[in-house]
Every structure is written in structure tokens, then in C-alpha cells.
Design a protein around this motif. Structure first.
Motif, PDB file in Angstrom:
ATOM      1  N   MET A   1       0.855  -1.189   0.000  1.00  0.00           N
ATOM      2  CA  MET A   1       0.000   0.000   0.000  1.00  0.00           C
ATOM      3  C   MET A   1       0.892   1.241   0.000  1.00  0.00           C
ATOM      4  O   MET A   1       1.779   1.366   0.840  1.00  0.00           O
ATOM      5  N   PRO A   2       0.680   2.152  -0.939  1.00  0.00           N
ATOM      6  CA  PRO A   2       1.511   3.350  -0.965  1.00  0.00           C
ATOM      7  C   PRO A   2       1.171   4.303   0.179  1.00  0.00           C
ATOM      8  O   PRO A   2       0.099   4.228   0.768  1.00  0.00           O
ATOM      9  N   LYS A   3       2.103   5.186   0.455  1.00  0.00           N
ATOM     10  CA  LYS A   3       1.869   6.165   1.509  1.00  0.00           C
ATOM     11  C   LYS A   3       0.797   7.161   1.070  1.00  0.00           C
ATOM     12  O   LYS A   3       0.673   7.472  -0.108  1.00  0.00           O
ATOM     13  N   LEU A   4       0.025   7.656   2.053  1.00  0.00           N
ATOM     14  CA  LEU A   4      -0.944   8.707   1.775  1.00  0.00           C
ATOM     15  C   LEU A   4      -0.205  10.036   1.776  1.00  0.00           C
ATOM     16  O   LEU A   4       0.504  10.346   2.726  1.00  0.00           O
ATOM     17  N   LYS A   5      -0.364  10.797   0.708  1.00  0.00           N
ATOM     18  CA  LYS A   5       0.336  12.071   0.619  1.00  0.00           C
ATOM     19  C   LYS A   5      -0.634  13.218   0.877  1.00  0.00           C
ATOM     20  O   LYS A   5      -1.785  13.171   0.468  1.00  0.00           O
ATOM     21  N   THR A   6      -0.119  14.238   1.542  1.00  0.00           N
ATOM     22  CA  THR A   6      -0.877  15.458   1.782  1.00  0.00           C
ATOM     23  C   THR A   6      -0.890  16.278   0.503  1.00  0.00           C
ATOM     24  O   THR A   6       0.120  16.395  -0.175  1.00  0.00           O
ATOM     25  N   LYS A   7      -2.053  16.844   0.155  1.00  0.00           N
ATOM     26  CA  LYS A   7      -2.127  17.743  -0.996  1.00  0.00           C
ATOM     27  C   LYS A   7      -1.368  19.019  -0.658  1.00  0.00           C
ATOM     28  O   LYS A   7      -1.626  19.654   0.365  1.00  0.00           O
ATOM     29  N   ARG A  13      -3.174  26.155   2.795  1.00  0.00           N
ATOM     30  CA  ARG A  13      -4.426  26.859   3.023  1.00  0.00           C
ATOM     31  C   ARG A  13      -5.110  26.528   4.333  1.00  0.00           C
ATOM     32  O   ARG A  13      -5.893  27.328   4.840  1.00  0.00           O
ATOM     33  N   PHE A  14      -4.881  25.336   4.863  1.00  0.00           N
ATOM     34  CA  PHE A  14      -5.597  24.883   6.051  1.00  0.00           C
ATOM     35  C   PHE A  14      -4.642  24.517   7.160  1.00  0.00           C
ATOM     36  O   PHE A  14      -3.484  24.158   6.916  1.00  0.00           O
ATOM     37  N   LYS A  15      -5.149  24.586   8.388  1.00  0.00           N
ATOM     38  CA  LYS A  15      -4.383  24.176   9.556  1.00  0.00           C
ATOM     39  C   LYS A  15      -5.358  23.468  10.489  1.00  0.00           C
ATOM     40  O   LYS A  15      -6.518  23.879  10.611  1.00  0.00           O
ATOM     41  N   ILE A  16      -4.917  22.418  11.135  1.00  0.00           N
ATOM     42  CA  ILE A  16      -5.778  21.682  12.051  1.00  0.00           C
ATOM     43  C   ILE A  16      -5.440  22.084  13.476  1.00  0.00           C
ATOM     44  O   ILE A  16      -4.271  22.075  13.871  1.00  0.00           O
ATOM     45  N   VAL A  58     -11.931  17.792   4.310  1.00  0.00           N
ATOM     46  CA  VAL A  58     -10.564  18.279   4.120  1.00  0.00           C
ATOM     47  C   VAL A  58      -9.584  17.349   4.802  1.00  0.00           C
ATOM     48  O   VAL A  58      -8.559  16.980   4.243  1.00  0.00           O
ATOM     49  N   LYS A  59      -9.914  16.954   6.029  1.00  0.00           N
ATOM     50  CA  LYS A  59      -9.002  16.068   6.766  1.00  0.00           C
ATOM     51  C   LYS A  59      -8.906  14.704   6.104  1.00  0.00           C
ATOM     52  O   LYS A  59      -7.836  14.097   6.075  1.00  0.00           O
ATOM     53  N   LYS A  60     -10.004  14.210   5.574  1.00  0.00           N
ATOM     54  CA  LYS A  60     -10.009  12.860   4.993  1.00  0.00           C
ATOM     55  C   LYS A  60      -9.279  12.809   3.658  1.00  0.00           C
ATOM     56  O   LYS A  60      -8.473  11.905   3.418  1.00  0.00           O
ATOM     57  N   TYR A  61      -9.542  13.774   2.772  1.00  0.00           N
ATOM     58  CA  TYR A  61      -9.032  13.684   1.417  1.00  0.00           C
ATOM     59  C   TYR A  61      -7.751  14.483   1.177  1.00  0.00           C
ATOM     60  O   TYR A  61      -6.939  14.101   0.342  1.00  0.00           O
ATOM     61  N   PHE A  62      -7.583  15.608   1.863  1.00  0.00           N
ATOM     62  CA  PHE A  62      -6.466  16.488   1.559  1.00  0.00           C
ATOM     63  C   PHE A  62      -5.368  16.472   2.611  1.00  0.00           C
ATOM     64  O   PHE A  62      -4.212  16.673   2.285  1.00  0.00           O
TER      65      PHE A  62
END
Length: 66
Positions: A1-7, A13-16, A58-62
Motif C-alpha cells: 500500500m503506498p503512503k498517503l500524501k498530503t495535498k 491553506r488549512f491548519k488543524i 478536508v481532513k479525509k481527502y487532503f
């Protein structure tokens, strides 16, 4: 499984926050300030919190690692 990359556009643009909310800066403050009123420029300062469902997307996809 490849690593999940942040867009890369989303990390600019966003901060959690610590509680898991997604914060963003207002739009419309990059250029063209001369045509905006002082009140409009003043109201665009600071950050806002996204609605919960939008923030979840945003958290799930990006920002999967955020």
C-alpha cells in the motif's frame, strides 16, 4: 500500500487545531486592496473555522496525516 500524501495546496491553506477543527484564512486579501473598502479589508483579517462536514472532508481527502 503506498503512503498517503498530503495535498500541497491544502497544507498551504488549512491548519488543524488541537481539538481537530480545520482553520482557514479569508479569501480576497491577496491583491486588489485599493478597490476594497477599509471596512472590508478589516473584516478579512484573521482566520475562520470550517463547518464540521467540510472540515471532515478536508481532513479525509487532503490532509490525511494532519
Amino acid at each position: 500500500m503506498p503512503k498517503l500524501k498530503t495535498k500541497s495546496g491544502a497544507k498551504k491553506r488549512f491548519k488543524i487545531t488541537g481539538t481537530g477543527k480545520v482553520v482557514y484564512a479569508h479569501q480576497g486579501k491577496r491583491h486588489g486592496m485599493i478597490k476594497r473598502t477599509n471596512k472590508a479589508i478589516r473584516n478579512l483579517r484573521g482566520t475562520n473555522v470550517l463547518f464540521k462536514t467540510d472540515g471532515d472532508n478536508v481532513k479525509k481527502y487532503f490532509l490525511p496525516n494532519g
